[in-house]
Each structure stands twice: as C-alpha cells, then as structure tokens.
Design a protein around this motif. Structure first.
Motif, PDB file in Angstrom:
ATOM      1  N   GLU A 217       0.793  -1.232   0.000  1.00 24.47           N
ATOM      2  CA  GLU A 217       0.000   0.000   0.000  1.00 24.47           C
ATOM      3  C   GLU A 217       0.821   1.275   0.000  1.00 24.47           C
ATOM      4  O   GLU A 217       0.394   2.270  -0.537  1.00 24.47           O
ATOM      5  CB  GLU A 217      -0.944   0.048   1.220  1.00 24.47           C
ATOM      6  N   THR A 218       1.988   1.251   0.606  1.00 28.54           N
ATOM      7  CA  THR A 218       2.691   2.510   0.853  1.00 28.54           C
ATOM      8  C   THR A 218       3.801   2.776  -0.170  1.00 28.54           C
ATOM      9  O   THR A 218       4.282   1.869  -0.849  1.00 28.54           O
ATOM     10  CB  THR A 218       3.328   2.501   2.257  1.00 28.54           C
ATOM     11  N   ALA A 219       4.181   4.042  -0.241  1.00 26.19           N
ATOM     12  CA  ALA A 219       5.298   4.435  -1.112  1.00 26.19           C
ATOM     13  C   ALA A 219       6.590   3.756  -0.649  1.00 26.19           C
ATOM     14  O   ALA A 219       7.438   3.390  -1.473  1.00 26.19           O
ATOM     15  CB  ALA A 219       5.456   5.946  -1.113  1.00 26.19           C
ATOM     16  N   HIS A 220       6.747   3.572   0.650  1.00 25.37           N
ATOM     17  CA  HIS A 220       7.935   2.893   1.188  1.00 25.37           C
ATOM     18  C   HIS A 220       7.991   1.448   0.691  1.00 25.37           C
ATOM     19  O   HIS A 220       9.057   0.950   0.306  1.00 25.37           O
ATOM     20  CB  HIS A 220       7.909   2.943   2.719  1.00 25.37           C
TER      21      HIS A 220
ATOM     22  N   LEU B  27      11.952  -6.496  -7.748  1.00 28.55           N
ATOM     23  CA  LEU B  27      10.777  -7.347  -7.928  1.00 28.55           C
ATOM     24  C   LEU B  27      10.066  -6.996  -9.235  1.00 28.55           C
ATOM     25  O   LEU B  27      10.304  -5.952  -9.837  1.00 28.55           O
ATOM     26  CB  LEU B  27       9.824  -7.201  -6.742  1.00 28.55           C
ATOM     27  N   ALA B  28       9.155  -7.865  -9.650  1.00 30.24           N
ATOM     28  CA  ALA B  28       8.481  -7.729 -10.943  1.00 30.24           C
ATOM     29  C   ALA B  28       7.589  -6.501 -11.019  1.00 30.24           C
ATOM     30  O   ALA B  28       7.441  -5.916 -12.091  1.00 30.24           O
ATOM     31  CB  ALA B  28       7.653  -8.975 -11.227  1.00 30.24           C
ATOM     32  N   GLY B  29       6.983  -6.115  -9.927  1.00 30.47           N
ATOM     33  CA  GLY B  29       6.072  -4.981  -9.954  1.00 30.47           C
ATOM     34  C   GLY B  29       5.389  -4.803  -8.616  1.00 30.47           C
ATOM     35  O   GLY B  29       5.653  -5.528  -7.655  1.00 30.47           O
ATOM     36  N   PHE B  30       4.482  -3.842  -8.569  1.00 36.10           N
ATOM     37  CA  PHE B  30       3.782  -3.474  -7.349  1.00 36.10           C
ATOM     38  C   PHE B  30       2.318  -3.235  -7.679  1.00 36.10           C
ATOM     39  O   PHE B  30       2.005  -2.537  -8.641  1.00 36.10           O
ATOM     40  CB  PHE B  30       4.408  -2.200  -6.769  1.00 36.10           C
ATOM     41  N   VAL B  31       1.454  -3.825  -6.898  1.00 31.85           N
ATOM     42  CA  VAL B  31       0.016  -3.609  -7.018  1.00 31.85           C
ATOM     43  C   VAL B  31      -0.497  -3.267  -5.632  1.00 31.85           C
ATOM     44  O   VAL B  31      -0.108  -3.908  -4.653  1.00 31.85           O
ATOM     45  CB  VAL B  31      -0.698  -4.878  -7.548  1.00 31.85           C
ATOM     46  N   THR B  32      -1.360  -2.264  -5.546  1.00 34.99           N
ATOM     47  CA  THR B  32      -1.905  -1.930  -4.230  1.00 34.99           C
ATOM     48  C   THR B  32      -2.838  -3.042  -3.773  1.00 34.99           C
ATOM     49  O   THR B  32      -3.505  -3.688  -4.593  1.00 34.99           O
ATOM     50  CB  THR B  32      -2.686  -0.593  -4.245  1.00 34.99           C
ATOM     51  N   GLY B  33      -2.880  -3.246  -2.475  1.00 35.18           N
ATOM     52  CA  GLY B  33      -3.775  -4.253  -1.907  1.00 35.18           C
ATOM     53  C   GLY B  33      -5.231  -3.940  -2.225  1.00 35.18           C
ATOM     54  O   GLY B  33      -6.010  -4.841  -2.530  1.00 35.18           O
ATOM     55  N   GLN B  34      -5.596  -2.670  -2.166  1.00 33.99           N
ATOM     56  CA  GLN B  34      -6.976  -2.290  -2.471  1.00 33.99           C
ATOM     57  C   GLN B  34      -7.350  -2.698  -3.889  1.00 33.99           C
ATOM     58  O   GLN B  34      -8.413  -3.255  -4.125  1.00 33.99           O
ATOM     59  CB  GLN B  34      -7.167  -0.789  -2.282  1.00 33.99           C
TER      60      GLN B  34
END
Length: 190
Positions: A159-162, A172-179
C-alpha cells in the motif's frame, strides 16, 4: 559529431529515410501481435493468479518471466496491529491464487502469526521506514536468495510508497496496491 553517453543510437532530427526506418521498426516492435493461443494461455494464467489480463501481460512483457510468487505486505492485507485477523475475502483470494504467498510485515507486527493466517511460505519483517536504499536492496535480495526466488518473478502487493521503494530496490516484478488487487482491478506499476 558522435552521440554522447546515454544516446540510444536512434536517428537524429531530420535524417530522412533513416528516421523513417527507425520509426517503422519501433512501431513493429511495440505493436507486435501475439498468436491467439499465447493470448489465451496468458488469460488463463492471469485468472489462476487472480490478476486481470492487462496487469499480468504488462508484468510478463516487462520482465520476460511468469509470476510465481506474491509478497503481501501487512499494509496490503489491511492488518495494522497484532492479533488482527486477515479479512475473509482477502484470505480466500490468496488461497485460490496459483502464486505462492509470502508475507512481509510492518516492523511492529509478528510475522509468524500473520503468515499462518494466509498459509504463507515465508513470513518476515520488512525494512523499517527510513531505511536506506542499500539496506532495503540488501535485505530484499537476501530474502529472495533464502527463498530461491528470482526477484523479477515476484509481485508485491502493498500500500505505501515505502513498500513500492522496497519493490524497486529488490528488483521485484512490480507493485500492485492491496486495495486494487483485492477489488480485482489490479494495475501493476513497475
């Protein structure tokens, strides 16, 4: 005059036929059409992972690898204190995903208890806020090595920018928000 450092060797302004050839080659590369069988296979795999096709295909095109694991952060799961349960819809979604679940907790949480709730392969504390890029990278690379995972085959659900910085530092391959992930409208960011 030779191009400077960082120049990709593309044509300069006003180079006529050379610029035309460059533009055609670029358009063909970016607009490459996949065979329908490959697209169908990727749609099936995206469903198995619990991702929409656009997100899965984007990560796959960027990394050149299939996703094999998800690193869920406690923030991405919506868990902010010890003893708090993962919501049933989130736990169910994780249980049916074909990706192996791993857990990263905020420093104040007990990773073992939360990892048990989602049947995670591993549970660990994440680097605390304010950690240097190098510390985040080293910690993430160490974890990946311990798990025998290639970084570009792991998607982070946070969820966070950190946490996004940790994803970038660890490769890592990527980032998806939990929401977005748990609502079924994930759009990966790399």
């Amino acid at each position: 005059m030779t191009p400077g450092i960082g120049h990709n060797g593309g044509p300069g302004i006003g180079s006529g036929f050379r610029a035309h050839c460059w533009n055609v080659a670029r358009r063909e590369l970016l607009g490459a059409r996949l065979p329908v069988e490959i697209v169908r296979m990727q749609v099936r795999r995206a469903r198995q992972l619990g991702l929409d096709y656009k997100t899965y295909a984007g990560v796959r095109a960027t990394t050149g690898r299939d996703l094999i694991a998800f690193l869920y952060s406690s923030n991405g799961l919506g868990v902010f204190r010890n003893g708090q349960r993962v919501a049933a819809p989130q736990a169910d979604r994780i249980a049916i995903s074909a990706a192996s679940p791993h857990l990263g907790c905020a420093p104040r949480l007990a990773p073992e208890a939360l990892a048990a709730q989602i049947n995670a392969v591993s549970g660990r504390g994440l680097a605390p806020f304010g950690s240097s890029w190098t510390a985040m990278r080293d910690e993430m690379k160490c974890w990946l090595k311990q798990q025998g995972l290639p970084g570009d085959a792991v998607l982070m659900i946070g969820e966070t920018a950190h946490e996004r910085e940790m994803m970038e530092a660890g490769g890592l391959a990527g980032f998806v928000t939990g929401q977005a992930f748990f609502a079924g409208v994930a759009d990966a960011v790399r």
